[in-house]
Design a protein around this motif. Structure first.
Motif, short mmCIF file in Angstrom:
data_model
loop_
_atom_site.label_atom_id
_atom_site.label_comp_id
_atom_site.label_asym_id
_atom_site.label_seq_id
_atom_site.Cartn_x
_atom_site.Cartn_y
_atom_site.Cartn_z
N ARG A 15 52.60 3.06 161.02
CA ARG A 15 53.73 3.62 160.26
C ARG A 15 54.70 4.32 161.21
N GLU A 16 54.12 5.06 162.15
CA GLU A 16 54.98 5.77 163.10
C GLU A 16 55.72 4.81 164.03
N GLN A 17 55.00 3.77 164.46
CA GLN A 17 55.65 2.83 165.40
C GLN A 17 56.68 1.94 164.70
N ALA A 18 56.43 1.60 163.43
CA ALA A 18 57.41 0.78 162.67
C ALA A 18 58.55 1.66 162.16
N LYS A 19 58.31 2.98 162.14
CA LYS A 19 59.26 3.97 161.61
C LYS A 19 59.61 3.70 160.15
#
Lengths: 140, 79
Positions: free
Chosen positions: B12-16
């Motif tokens: 989730r953090e990497q895909a934003k």
């Protein structure tokens, strides 16, 4: 029953599932500790995939009841931002005899750590270390 | 076909983003993950992940259908 809560789960500790045939009750408390892998930890952030987590959690409790001679099994897991000492997971098992209750309780917490989609992010006391998502590779 | 992808934790953090609808001709989770891995530079390798389709764990060769929901599951850390 497997429950996920966004707030304190301390109140579950008053829960009783006693029945007349019950001779042993085992509970487990998983709490946030102030260190991991040599780093001083400030707090933990738990994230959950709710729909699958409840389904997997219920499956683990059913498996525990089938595998061991237990009467009832219950688990509550907290998610969100937890501080040191906070109760993250609480398990209750009742059985006719203690041994099966201990075994079932251990099976439940071990299985939760393997298959229930809950993640935790560590925030460190040393703010120069970036917070990171961690997972357990050993059976502590 | 259109597929809903939901992201958690590191992904989730990497895909934003929390989720998205993607349009793809791929029909299995393995190909779709490789596509998204390139798009978002995901650091997790596919062999570290599990996958859920419509809120059930499935294999990476499971056949995806229109508007299925897909979740790639980073190593879990409950308890």
């Amino acid at each position: 029953m497997f429950e996920i809560k966004n707030e304190s789960i301390e109140e579950y500790k008053n829960k009783s599932m006693l029945t007349p045939e019950c001779g042993g009750v085992v509970t487990f408390e998983g709490r946030v500790r102030n260190h991991n892998d040599g780093q001083s930890v400030d707090s933990l952030e738990y994230e959950v995939y709710d729909a699958l987590a409840v389904k997997e959690g219920e499956k683990i409790l059913r498996e525990a009841k089938n595998k061991f001679d237990v009467i009832e099994a219950f688990c509550a897991h907290r998610v969100g931002h937890l501080q040191i000492g906070d109760l993250a997971v609480w398990i209750l098992v009742t059985a006719k005899h203690r041994k099966q209750a201990f075994l079932a309780c251990e099976f439940i917490i071990d299985s939760i750590k393997k298959t229930v989609p809950i993640w935790k992010k560590e925030h460190y006391s040393d703010k120069s270390i970036k917070s990171q998502w961690v997972y357990c590779t050993e059976d502590h | 076909m259109k597929i809903k992808v939901i992201y958690f934790a590191a992904l989730r953090e990497q895909a934003k983003k929390n989720d998205e609808i993607i349009e793809t001709s791929f029909t299995n989770p393995a190909d779709i993950y490789n596509l998204l891995k390139k798009k978002y530079n995901f650091t997790l390798e596919i062999n570290n992940l599990k996958v859920a389709v419509n809120d059930c764990y499935e294999n990476f060769d499971f056949e995806i259908k229109e508007m299925d929901s897909l979740v790639f599951i980073p190593p879990v850390a409950g308890g």
